[in-house]
Design an enzyme around this catalytic site. Sequence first.
Site, PDB file in Angstrom:
ATOM      1  N   SER A 101      20.378  40.172  81.952  1.00  0.00           N
ATOM      2  CA  SER A 101      21.504  39.523  81.298  1.00  0.00           C
ATOM      3  C   SER A 101      22.696  39.308  82.231  1.00  0.00           C
ATOM      4  CB  SER A 101      21.894  40.344  80.072  1.00  0.00           C
ATOM      5  OG  SER A 101      22.825  39.651  79.299  1.00  0.00           O
ATOM      6  N   LYS A 118      21.848  34.937  70.830  1.00  0.00           N
ATOM      7  CA  LYS A 118      23.153  34.309  70.970  1.00  0.00           C
ATOM      8  C   LYS A 118      23.035  33.155  71.957  1.00  0.00           C
ATOM      9  CE  LYS A 118      24.318  38.257  73.847  1.00  0.00           C
ATOM     10  NZ  LYS A 118      24.232  39.669  73.473  1.00  0.00           N
TER      11      LYS A 118
HETATM   12  C1  G1P Z   1      25.876  45.323  75.347  1.00  0.00           C
HETATM   13  C2  G1P Z   1      26.839  44.780  74.325  1.00  0.00           C
HETATM   14  C3  G1P Z   1      26.080  44.306  73.106  1.00  0.00           C
HETATM   15  C4  G1P Z   1      25.024  43.281  73.521  1.00  0.00           C
HETATM   16  C5  G1P Z   1      24.165  43.827  74.623  1.00  0.00           C
HETATM   17  C6  G1P Z   1      23.212  42.774  75.178  1.00  0.00           C
HETATM   18  O1  G1P Z   1      25.161  46.419  74.805  1.00  0.00           O
HETATM   19  O2  G1P Z   1      27.801  45.738  73.965  1.00  0.00           O
HETATM   20  O3  G1P Z   1      26.979  43.755  72.188  1.00  0.00           O
HETATM   21  O4  G1P Z   1      24.204  42.954  72.435  1.00  0.00           O
HETATM   22  O5  G1P Z   1      24.973  44.298  75.708  1.00  0.00           O
HETATM   23  O6  G1P Z   1      23.904  41.668  75.681  1.00  0.00           O
HETATM   24  P1  G1P Z   1      25.581  47.952  75.031  1.00  0.00           P
HETATM   25  O7  G1P Z   1      25.643  48.159  76.525  1.00  0.00           O
HETATM   26  O8  G1P Z   1      26.947  48.113  74.439  1.00  0.00           O
HETATM   27  O9  G1P Z   1      24.542  48.746  74.332  1.00  0.00           O
HETATM   28 ZN    ZN Z   2      22.805  37.747  78.530  1.00  0.00          ZN
END
Ligand code: G1P
Ligand code: ZN
Length: 539
Positions: free
Chosen positions: A112, A375
């Site tokens: 990501s 998303k």
């Molecule tokens: C983080 C974001 C969450 C999102 C995820 C993937 O996860 O806070 O909203 O869905 O990345 O993009 P987290 O590291 O908080 O578990």
């Molecule tokens: Zn991403």
Amino acid sequence: MINIVKTTPYSDQKMGTAGLRKKTAIAMQENYFENFMQSIFNTIPALDTKSFLIGGDGRYYNTIAIQKIIKIAIANGVKKLYIGQNGLVSTPAGSHILLKNHLDGGFVLSASHNPGGIDGDFGIKYANASGGQCQPDESAAIYEQTKIITEYKIAVCDDIDLSKLGTMTYENTEIEIIDPYQDYISLMKTIFDFKELKTLLTSNFKFVFDAMHGVTGPYAQKIFEDELGAPHGSILNANPLEDFGGLHPDPNLIYAKSLVDLMYSDNAPDFAAANDGDGDRNMILGNHFFVNPSDCLSILTDNYKLIPAYQKGIFGVAKSAATSSAVKRVAKALNIGFYEVPTGWKYFIHLMDSNRITFCGEESFGTGASHIREKDGIWATLFWLSIIAKTKKTVKEITLEHWQKYGRYYYLRNDYEAIPQDIADKLMADLEQKLPSLVGQTFAGYTISEAHPFIYNDPVDKSSTKNGLIVHFKDGSRIVYRLSGTGTSGATLRTYIERYVTDKLLEEPETMLKELSDVSRTISEVTKYTGKQKPDIIT
Ligand code: G1P
Ligand code: ZN
């Protein structure tokens, strides 16, 4: 020929908030990736009837890992593989390809918004037939397999040429190299008024889009420049690079700094958007103006009627519990359903499938809708441009009018990073223990009205998930605490702070939330546990 390779389990292959995410060097260990892929296939029956998508955000190790998936899939007798040309498919486009072709699952190789490269991160997002990431019971079953795996199957054949579109067959597996862009572009045309958007982008309206050297560069060039007529060069950092050019492909005020500097300079364009490595996150900026992602969801929802696809009405809206409460007020005003789910896009899927919601979003720069099950950064950008095209207002005017109508939720997320896991777990466990005793106490003038773990009961599959702790204050402010599920070194404590006001609409969040940020530390005793006096990152 099929090889059966003896292997031993790795103990750390549990998926987090969004798939398996690891330091690249960890993922490159002998048989590490093979073990994980075989473990997934071990949980899926009748592979000879199943078709999967393979793609990714172009990061380091993807080209090698994609060949491994192909060969493991062939050896396991998978019916068909759809593979994005050159191994590229954005997370949102992948979801659409999955749904459109009724595939049984998909693998998007991406960590990501985390940096890439040999010293960066590598990841696999595994989607199921829903078009979105697999559900917690499926990832639990895969994790069980990773703990007991003794062998994997792999075809012995040359690497597949991913550069040319077309279909071929190996053993009993059909392989189709597909165009990763066209279907997604067609989908966007069914949602937005491209003619109107073209009028905007060919006027003197100044638009830039920062692809951060992730996978959305070519998508954005095709959509905003080729289709909608934005001047050549409107897409910044447009070519996908294995290490994202050394950048951290996370579209926020810290990591998209050069874009932010541009938007706060004397020759700032009217509008800017940035996307993350795999194209699901977005950041929206106006001339000298930043849109908080929680407000973004709220504003898009309030303006749904301006978009052709939503003119007949929308189902409800959902947000993660950690996201600010702004959209709750909009849902009430529009008289539509409102849901609050744990962090992670997978929790929106059942709500979309059952027509409970159309829009959803997270504070972490994620907004999207039920056209897919992820998303969608380009969708959010097109939505904003559509609002601007229709209303002829600036990003700042649109947001300010929204706050005048609904009030403003000042919002900040404080992250305390690289905490030893056992200390972070103890902090959370101790905090949960003391929550009941906090009710009624006052800190810096803020009195706690309720304090409890966040528990989500899925209305569709009736599963129950605990995710984080919430402290409510009498004035409507909230603090949410949770541990990140996407980190690759140590634990990260995320503290989400919000405060609602109907006056003082144009202050700085840091000013408006100073006391509450201090209160958040007093309550969690983070300094006592970690030695940290302040957060490492504030977004
Ligand atoms: C983080 C974001 C969450 C999102 C995820 C993937 O996860 O806070 O909203 O869905 O990345 O993009 P987290 O590291 O908080 O578990
Ligand atoms: Zn991403």
